[in-house]
Design a protein around this motif. Structure first.
Motif, PDB file in Angstrom:
ATOM      1  N   GLU A  33       0.844  -1.196   0.000  1.00 31.05           N
ATOM      2  CA  GLU A  33       0.000   0.000   0.000  1.00 31.05           C
ATOM      3  C   GLU A  33       0.882   1.250   0.000  1.00 31.05           C
ATOM      4  N   PRO A  34       0.353   2.401  -0.436  1.00 26.66           N
ATOM      5  CA  PRO A  34       1.147   3.638  -0.446  1.00 26.66           C
ATOM      6  C   PRO A  34       1.622   4.005   0.965  1.00 26.66           C
ATOM      7  N   LEU A  35       2.848   4.482   1.072  1.00 28.13           N
ATOM      8  CA  LEU A  35       3.388   4.900   2.360  1.00 28.13           C
ATOM      9  C   LEU A  35       2.892   6.301   2.711  1.00 28.13           C
ATOM     10  N   PRO A  36       2.750   6.619   3.981  1.00 37.44           N
ATOM     11  CA  PRO A  36       2.315   7.966   4.384  1.00 37.44           C
ATOM     12  C   PRO A  36       3.240   9.064   3.857  1.00 37.44           C
ATOM     13  N   CYS A  37       4.545   8.758   3.784  1.00 41.68           N
ATOM     14  CA  CYS A  37       5.518   9.721   3.264  1.00 41.68           C
ATOM     15  C   CYS A  37       6.629   8.938   2.568  1.00 41.68           C
ATOM     16  N   GLN A  38       6.937   9.317   1.352  1.00 45.12           N
ATOM     17  CA  GLN A  38       7.960   8.612   0.587  1.00 45.12           C
ATOM     18  C   GLN A  38       9.365   9.088   0.965  1.00 45.12           C
ATOM     19  N   GLY A  39      10.310   8.155   0.923  1.00 46.41           N
ATOM     20  CA  GLY A  39      11.719   8.529   1.057  1.00 46.41           C
ATOM     21  C   GLY A  39      12.253   8.616   2.462  1.00 46.41           C
ATOM     22  N   VAL A  40      11.407   8.442   3.488  1.00 46.40           N
ATOM     23  CA  VAL A  40      11.902   8.557   4.865  1.00 46.40           C
ATOM     24  C   VAL A  40      12.357   7.206   5.406  1.00 46.40           C
ATOM     25  N   VAL A  41      11.847   6.124   4.809  1.00 48.94           N
ATOM     26  CA  VAL A  41      12.325   4.778   5.125  1.00 48.94           C
ATOM     27  C   VAL A  41      12.902   4.224   3.827  1.00 48.94           C
ATOM     28  N   ASN A  42      14.195   3.914   3.844  1.00 44.65           N
ATOM     29  CA  ASN A  42      14.902   3.517   2.635  1.00 44.65           C
ATOM     30  C   ASN A  42      14.759   2.027   2.363  1.00 44.65           C
ATOM     31  N   ASP A  43      14.663   1.670   1.081  1.00 38.73           N
ATOM     32  CA  ASP A  43      14.581   0.271   0.689  1.00 38.73           C
ATOM     33  C   ASP A  43      15.978  -0.316   0.530  1.00 38.73           C
ATOM     34  N   VAL A  44      16.260  -1.383   1.231  1.00 34.03           N
ATOM     35  CA  VAL A  44      17.511  -2.123   1.056  1.00 34.03           C
ATOM     36  C   VAL A  44      17.143  -3.591   0.923  1.00 34.03           C
ATOM     37  N   PHE A  45      17.448  -4.175  -0.228  1.00 29.43           N
ATOM     38  CA  PHE A  45      17.043  -5.563  -0.466  1.00 29.43           C
ATOM     39  C   PHE A  45      17.657  -6.508   0.561  1.00 29.43           C
ATOM     40  N   ASP A  46      18.949  -6.325   0.842  1.00 29.30           N
ATOM     41  CA  ASP A  46      19.630  -7.174   1.823  1.00 29.30           C
ATOM     42  C   ASP A  46      20.470  -6.287   2.732  1.00 29.30           C
ATOM     43  N   LEU A  47      19.894  -5.877   3.849  1.00 32.67           N
ATOM     44  CA  LEU A  47      20.567  -4.976   4.777  1.00 32.67           C
ATOM     45  C   LEU A  47      21.890  -5.554   5.274  1.00 32.67           C
ATOM     46  N   TYR A  48      21.924  -6.882   5.452  1.00 34.99           N
ATOM     47  CA  TYR A  48      23.084  -7.505   6.080  1.00 34.99           C
ATOM     48  C   TYR A  48      24.203  -7.835   5.094  1.00 34.99           C
ATOM     49  N   SER A  49      24.037  -7.449   3.849  1.00 34.18           N
ATOM     50  CA  SER A  49      25.141  -7.571   2.896  1.00 34.18           C
ATOM     51  C   SER A  49      26.039  -6.344   2.960  1.00 34.18           C
ATOM     52  N   LYS A  50      25.649  -5.357   3.799  1.00 35.45           N
ATOM     53  CA  LYS A  50      26.391  -4.105   3.901  1.00 35.45           C
ATOM     54  C   LYS A  50      26.819  -3.856   5.343  1.00 35.45           C
ATOM     55  N   GLU A  51      27.933  -3.149   5.483  1.00 37.12           N
ATOM     56  CA  GLU A  51      28.383  -2.725   6.796  1.00 37.12           C
ATOM     57  C   GLU A  51      27.608  -1.453   7.188  1.00 37.12           C
ATOM     58  N   PRO A  52      27.464  -1.171   8.482  1.00 40.80           N
ATOM     59  CA  PRO A  52      26.712   0.016   8.904  1.00 40.80           C
ATOM     60  C   PRO A  52      27.212   1.316   8.263  1.00 40.80           C
ATOM     61  N   SER A  53      28.525   1.465   8.170  1.00 38.25           N
ATOM     62  CA  SER A  53      29.069   2.703   7.605  1.00 38.25           C
ATOM     63  C   SER A  53      28.689   2.867   6.141  1.00 38.25           C
ATOM     64  N   GLU A  54      28.517   1.756   5.422  1.00 36.33           N
ATOM     65  CA  GLU A  54      28.112   1.829   4.016  1.00 36.33           C
ATOM     66  C   GLU A  54      26.670   2.302   3.896  1.00 36.33           C
ATOM     67  N   LEU A  55      25.830   1.887   4.819  1.00 33.93           N
ATOM     68  CA  LEU A  55      24.435   2.306   4.794  1.00 33.93           C
ATOM     69  C   LEU A  55      24.296   3.806   5.022  1.00 33.93           C
TER      70      LEU A  55
END
Length: 236
Positions: A33-55
């Motif tokens: 469903e549509p989000l209340p506000c776009q762009g404030v929560v980022n889409d990451v397909f696999d969060l754990y393929s990245k280090e925190p500093s990269e995010l």
């Protein structure tokens, strides 16, 4: 850069949601469903393929929010894999219920709408806490039952706080003109190339190190290496 630049929040406002509001965002995402506000929560397909500093690359924010899908360690198991390339996220507590405050039904009874759990990031080569923290939000109760995509979560990640040692290192860099720790490490690795043993760390392919990997041994190591030895010596 993982942080989205398409946020529609007006200038002067900050995204500072409550737990219940985050569960609403997550419910919208899980039900396409549509989000209340776009762009404030980022889409990451696999969060754990990245280090925190990269995010956080390219972002000045202290806290960022991400949609991601959980991955199981084993296809038929229930344990979640939160291991990154050089570290892992360890749970610090048990999951806690998030309730709707009694606003979601005529009886005014509180209902469980989701859960949250806190995690801390650890680098594999260093048992100390890195300073990065995360709160993971999951759907629960009727929200989970009606969700089309049940493995979506929202991860709230807080930027690493600079330790006293890192502040001292930064002051030394400013005073001496030396490169920052991560850049200095990578400059050394680039100079001596693969198949070099660096303080018992075997480098078998080009790699990028983060500051948390370098701070413990860079200063002593860098002082022992001259430009000539970097070019001519393959093992230290």
């Amino acid at each position: 850069m993982e942080a989205s630049a398409s946020s529609k929040i007006p200038i002067g406002y900050k995204f500072h949601p409550t737990d219940e509001e985050l569960i609403h965002y997550l419910s919208c995402k899980a039900n396409e469903e549509p989000l209340p506000c776009q762009g404030v929560v980022n889409d990451v397909f696999d969060l754990y393929s990245k280090e925190p500093s990269e995010l956080f690359e390219g972002s000045e924010e202290k806290i960022l929010y991400f949609f991601t899908k959980l991955k199981k360690k084993h296809e038929k198991g229930s344990r979640i894999n939160r291991v990154t390339r050089i570290g892992n996220w360890k749970g610090q507590d048990k999951a806690k219920d998030i309730k709707d405050g009694g606003t979601g039904n005529a009886e005014g009874e509180e209902r469980v709408i989701g859960m949250k759990r806190n995690f801390t990031y650890y680098v594999k080569s260093d048992p100390k806490k890195s300073g990065w923290s995360m709160t993971e939000y999951n759907l629960g109760g009727t929200n989970l039952k009606r969700a089309k995509i049940k493995d979506y979560v929202i991860s709230q990640i807080k930027r690493q706080k600079q330790t006293e040692k890192e502040k001292e290192d930064a002051m030394e860099v400013a005073a001496t003109g030396m490169q920052p720790p991560a850049e200095a490490c990578n400059a050394i690795i680039e100079a001596i190339k693969p198949e070099v043993s660096v303080m018992r760390h075997k480098v078998t392919e080009p790699m990028v190190l983060q500051p948390e990997d370098c701070n413990d041994w860079l200063n002593d190591f860098a002082k022992t290496i001259s430009p000539e030895s970097r070019r001519n010596t393959r093992e230290y």
